[in-house]
Scaffold this active site. Structure first.
Site, PDB file in Angstrom:
ATOM      1  N   CYS A   1       0.804  -1.221   0.000  1.00 17.35           N
ATOM      2  CA  CYS A   1       0.000   0.000   0.000  1.00 17.35           C
ATOM      3  C   CYS A   1       0.837   1.272   0.000  1.00 17.35           C
ATOM      4  O   CYS A   1       0.713   2.112  -0.886  1.00 17.35           O
ATOM      5  CB  CYS A   1      -0.910  -0.023   1.225  1.00 17.35           C
TER       6      CYS A   1
ATOM      7  N   HIS B   1      -1.696   6.947   4.561  1.00 14.62           N
ATOM      8  CA  HIS B   1      -0.625   5.959   4.742  1.00 14.62           C
ATOM      9  C   HIS B   1       0.735   6.439   4.247  1.00 14.62           C
ATOM     10  O   HIS B   1       1.605   5.625   3.927  1.00 14.62           O
ATOM     11  CB  HIS B   1      -0.984   4.626   4.074  1.00 14.62           C
TER      12      HIS B   1
END
Length: 469
Positions: A84, A139
């Site tokens: 990710c 993130h």
């Protein structure tokens, strides 16, 4: 004494008349900048949507996204990083994450996320007059200085890290005295981001609806202000725990995962409807894609379609993701291509389509795919890329070939260095199970490796955890 004649000379009148179309042209260029709605979902496997063989076969038709595919271009060879954080870093910077110190999901103990030295696509778009909003999972840093509003976005709402942290409050031995629970944050550029609500399982079910609502609100405000917008809607589904919104529980009759897929399709439809309702359909580039391959852990495992593997591997199932792009009158409708494209290509491509600038003071790994997307070229501007999993060069993909230097079948196994590279023909062996003896392929593949190594000598890698200076 009579006043001096103030009438302009004929020469000045001519110059003024010549300047009018130039000024009008500048205004037209500013007004002609297309809006961008970039929808990124989390861990959606290649085979989940109807147009990729999923939909009804996964328990939930995906009519809105299938229609988006028909209205624009669909890629069958869109590639992301296996994790990710690296994928999101590559989309934002146009650089392989190994260069930026963002090559792995941060697990704590280091300064996580993008350094302020990196330039994002949002910063470049802001510089040419775009309103920029980020709504969803980030993130790429979880503290002030490394949040979306520090990286070119004027406002944001979402989670700084990831959805599995929503499970923490439900664990019998968890206590916030040891580790603080993740909060949904909200912030604006130049201001401190503040917590809005704890990201627990209840909020996990609700967040994507709220991200959709806020994205629509942002678009409404910018259209009213007649300002081009860049909305990055980073939906949290289907990352584990893949739990549907209460309004979708039981909707398909096929369990949580199918209900969640129906919700995802609905939210995408809400965003697309808003673009139509605001009258900017022809002026808006819509991108829909995933940050990496399918979810791996049960009971939330996704489906990689014809490929093998999931995220955190260099297998095609970890790299290939759905990718749809629509821009009416520009991107040919109904086009499907198996040409190689990579997530790092998004920055230079969007920059070319909007007149934004790509940084020239650093290595940019992405290539401009605008001619390919607009139908002016049949071929992608890319035919290869190195595949990193964390800081290990796992493989290289070149045309329809993959050369593996390590083997790793799933994220729970350590990478095993191979004594002899495995050469895979993806046309004849899409599941990457039987190496060939086509050693001639090593020549162009090793050229890719050598080019990267040469670039590192020119510009050293940023170590993970590097603080801002």
């Amino acid at each position: 004494m009579e006043p001096r004649n103030r009438r302009p000379s004929i020469a000045l009148l001519v110059l003024a008349l010549l300047a009018i179309p130039a000024a009008a042209s500048a205004r037209e260029r500013a007004q002609a900048r297309p809006n961008i709605l970039f929808i990124l979902v989390d861990n959606l496997g290649y085979g989940e949507l109807g147009v990729y063989g999923g939909g009804a076969t996964r328990g939930a038709p995906t009519p809105r996204l299938d229609r988006l595919a028909a209205e624009g271009m669909r890629l069958t060879n869109m590639n992301m990083e296996p994790q990710c954080t690296p994928s999101r870093s590559g989309i934002m910077t146009g650089r392989f994450a190994i260069r930026s110190g963002t090559y792995a999901v941060p697990l704590g103990g280091v300064a996580e996320g993008l350094t302020r030295r990196e330039t994002t696509v949002a910063e470049s778009l802001s510089a040419v007059g775009y309103a920029t909003g980020y709504f969803g999972k980030w993130h790429l840093g979880s503290t002030d200085g490394r949040l979306p509003t520090d990286q070119g976005f004027q406002e944001w709402y979402g989670i700084p890290r990831t959805s599995d942290e929503a499970l923490w409050p439900e664990h019998s031995q968890y206590t916030p005295d040891i580790v603080k629970p993740e909060s949904v944050l909200e912030g604006r550029h130049g201001q401190h981001s503040h917590g809005v609500v704890t990201y627990d399982l209840e909020e996990r079910r609700l967040i994507d609806a709220e991200l959709t609502r806020r994205s629509i609100d942002f678009m409404e405000r910018q259209v009213k202000a007649k300002k081009p917008f860049f909305v990055f809607t980073s939906l949290t589904q289907p990352h584990l725990p893949s739990l549907p919104n209460p309004a979708f529980v039981g909707k398909t009759g096929n369990g949580d995962w199918a209900d969640m897929l129906a919700e995802l399709d609905f939210n995408a439809g809400q965003l697309l409807d808003a673009v139509d309702r605001l009258g900017v359909r022809g002026d808006t580039i819509v991108v829909f894609t995933s940050d990496n391959g399918a979810e791996f852990l049960e009971p939330w495992a996704g489906w990689p379609g014809p490929w093998r593997g999931a995220y955190n591997t260099a297998l095609e199932g970890g790299l290939r993701v759905p990718f749809l792009i629509r821009w009416p009158g520009h991107v040919p409708a109904g086009r499907v291509s198996n040409e190689i494209v990579h997530g790092v290509d998004m920055f230079p491509t969007l920059a070319r389509l909007t007149g934004a600038r790509v940084p020239r003071d650093r290595i940019i790994d992405g290539v401009d795919q605008s001619a390919f997307f607009l139908g002016r070229a049949d071929k992608s501007a890319r035919e290869s890329f190195p595949i990193w999993n964390q800081d290990i060069l796992m493989a290289v993909k070149w045309r329809n070939w993959k050369v593996h230097f390590y083997r790793q079948d799933n994220m729970l196994e350590p990478p095993l260095e191979l004594l002899v590279p495995h050469i895979i023909n993806l046309y004849t062996d899409p599941r990457e199970e039987t190496p060939t003896v086509d050693t001639w392929v090593l020549s162009p593949v090793l050229e890719v490796v050598a080019a990267f190594e040469k670039s590192v000598k020119k510009e050293p890698l940023i170590p993970m955890g590097t603080p801002d200076r």
